[in-house]
Design a protein around this motif. Sequence first.
Motif, PDB file in Angstrom:
ATOM      1  N   LEU A   1      49.277  40.054  45.430  1.00 48.19           N
ATOM      2  CA  LEU A   1      48.159  40.091  46.367  1.00 48.19           C
ATOM      3  C   LEU A   1      46.944  40.777  45.753  1.00 48.19           C
ATOM      4  O   LEU A   1      45.813  40.352  45.958  1.00 48.19           O
ATOM      5  CB  LEU A   1      48.574  40.803  47.654  1.00 48.19           C
ATOM      6  N   SER A   2      47.172  41.839  44.979  1.00 55.53           N
ATOM      7  CA  SER A   2      46.056  42.528  44.328  1.00 55.53           C
ATOM      8  C   SER A   2      45.334  41.590  43.383  1.00 55.53           C
ATOM      9  O   SER A   2      44.098  41.530  43.354  1.00 55.53           O
ATOM     10  CB  SER A   2      46.551  43.734  43.525  1.00 55.53           C
ATOM     11  N   PHE A   3      46.126  40.850  42.616  1.00 58.51           N
ATOM     12  CA  PHE A   3      45.535  39.908  41.674  1.00 58.51           C
ATOM     13  C   PHE A   3      44.715  38.855  42.425  1.00 58.51           C
ATOM     14  O   PHE A   3      43.562  38.594  42.081  1.00 58.51           O
ATOM     15  CB  PHE A   3      46.646  39.253  40.853  1.00 58.51           C
TER      16      PHE A   3
ATOM     17  N   ALA B   1      41.462  40.373  43.767  1.00 54.10           N
ATOM     18  CA  ALA B   1      40.434  40.609  42.750  1.00 54.10           C
ATOM     19  C   ALA B   1      39.798  39.282  42.323  1.00 54.10           C
ATOM     20  O   ALA B   1      38.581  39.201  42.107  1.00 54.10           O
ATOM     21  CB  ALA B   1      41.030  41.342  41.550  1.00 54.10           C
TER      22      ALA B   1
END
Lengths: 172, 563
Positions: free
Chosen positions: A131-133, A136
């Motif tokens: 999810l972070s990827f 971003a």
Amino acid sequence: MSDNHSRQSDTDSRTDESNPSVETDGGEPEPGEPRRGATRTDGGVATGGPTADTDTDYLDSRVNIFKPSTPFMRDHLRIVWTMFAAWAVFVFGPVTATYLATDFMTSVTVLGFPLHYLLTAIGAPTGALLLSFVYARKRDQLDEEYGIDHSGGATTSDAESEPAATDGGADR
Amino acid sequence: MTFAPVPLDLLPDALNASFKLIPAIMVSAMLLLFLGIGYAFRVADTEDLWVAGRSIGNVENGMAIGANWMSAASYLGMAALIALSGYYGLAYVVGWSTGYFILLIFLAAQMRRFGKYTAPDFVGDRFDSDTARAIAALTTILIGFVYSVGQARGMGLVGIYVFGGDYVTMVVLMMGITVGYLALSGMLGATKNMAVQYVILIVAFLAGLYAVGWTQGYSTFLPQVEYGALLSSLSTEFTEPFSSGGFYLWVATAFSLIVGTCGLPHVLVRFYTVESERTARWSTVWGLFFICLLYLSAPAFAAFGTDLYANKVGEVYGANGMSGAEGDVIVVIASQLANLPTWFVGLVAAGGIAAAIATTAGLFIAASSAAAHDIYTNIINSDATQRQQLLIGRATIVALGAIVTLTALDPPALVGELVALAFSLAGLVLFPMFFLGLWWENANRPGALAGMTTGLLIWVGAVLNELVLATDAGPVVPVYADLFPAVGAALLGTPIVFAVTIGVSLATDEPPERIKRIVRQCHSPEPMGQQQSAEDVVSADGGQVSTDGGRVSSDDDHPQGDD
């Protein structure tokens, strides 16, 4: 340039339909406000800077996480909240499912793991990383859409700005 | 539940504590390397001391986030908690990794745009109050203290394996080295060191895991997944859900660790060290990647260690089971029980020391800048020279080191639990201020003061109730301990702090327009200069409209203050 323009008209029509003056007054409708159209033409075309968002004055746009007051903040928060919901499922989903359906979660075996252990120990951290990827990436795309350039942009904008801003920046 | 004081008189029997030449040389060489790097990048001015001149890039900052983050609590304590408390221990894995996502989507870029040196600086400037600044600075120092006690315990226990000797000597020695290196180098050295420390600790941890898994026939190429096959042969305590901690405690712990992650000053300061907000975002993604490498491996190490312990030493659970001190070094014990060569076990031990030193360094830096910058310079002596600030900063590091060392001689809990206390504090006091401060422009000074005080009271109450004043019979007020467990007080506490802050803010005057404009600047998508903060942009603007480097010239005539 043309891309930016078409995107911008999209935003505008969407904005006008839903809430004509949402970005200036935090949601209190004030129909027929002339500023948007006029500013957009000047800011976008005349100076040749990033066209997308020069019609928004961010210092006059209220900040409230539940009432985004600018198109950028609205688009950004849509991403943020969607991904937050997905995150909550990854993080608290497995343990809640284990609590509600203990027998099922502990008896099903995947890759040798009881399902509850697999989803918690591997699913949650990996999910958050993915999810972070994705976030971003999406945020980079949003930046591009709004003509924001962090690499050269910062220095260029420094060079072009009035001396006071440069001083303020260098002042330690 | 797991908060029975752990006696430290017993040394881990399975640890084979004695002086070992090769591991001792390895650990000493590593410490000398850190000191050397710290010396090479030593600093003379405060800008470098605190934010490394804002010159750090994506991957390097990601590694620094990882090293800064992965303390003895991750390297040693994580596996200990999983081995000793089973499924409940996974709440730590989940909380300590997934919190970074919240940090990324809600705080990282906006914090970078606000552009303050330290967490207390943010609170003080955002809420325009030196009292708020002081409370935040004291909280920062308190967090550094509680957190470092866990690190000192971890270093001491590992030190025993390498150097022999007793626990007290080892704690004193290790803390002495940490403080010496820090006082010498400051943040730039620490950031350079952190990338090195990350590499050492992750290589040591993964090498240990692969070697144990390979030699004992547990795993081949992906122990992080292969340990699943082992789970059914372990005691049921290892996987059974809610046996050592109920659903509420699990969720409360994970929640506290998540919001704590977002409130930890030494984590947030890593975003000030990058060149742009885009770098702030991507370095968070890198940081989480580096963190996941370890956090996906720790449960595997715990499973291997538990199985080896059961086969070669004795019962893991129950009255004569594994002790807390043994649990805290289970990673080293597993390598030892797998009959790996001494130098190799020494490598694993060195990784644990690297982890502890890196984090203690970050915490002490945050605490020392809180003392020198926020308390001394901003409140006591506004004319402080850089020399005076550095002096105060270094004195703080030395004093804090001494207190931490003393407390660590008889710590009240496991490494992981001690550290979780610091998270609970950060989640209660600082996280609501960061979140509301950045996302609600009407959050004001009285609101912040009321909220932070509430958070502090809840935390102090939980710690007194469950640890300091508790007897063998349990906590003083059992109901309070159920609702606000010390490691998970934020689940109920943080919403209360939010409510208090919002309520008081609504009941009192709105913050001044200047502050609101700074908050708005944090959410503008316009890029800012590398050395700029939101305040610079707003004040350079002379209170007028344009913020985008003067591009919009036609806005001058539009109505001001249209609210």
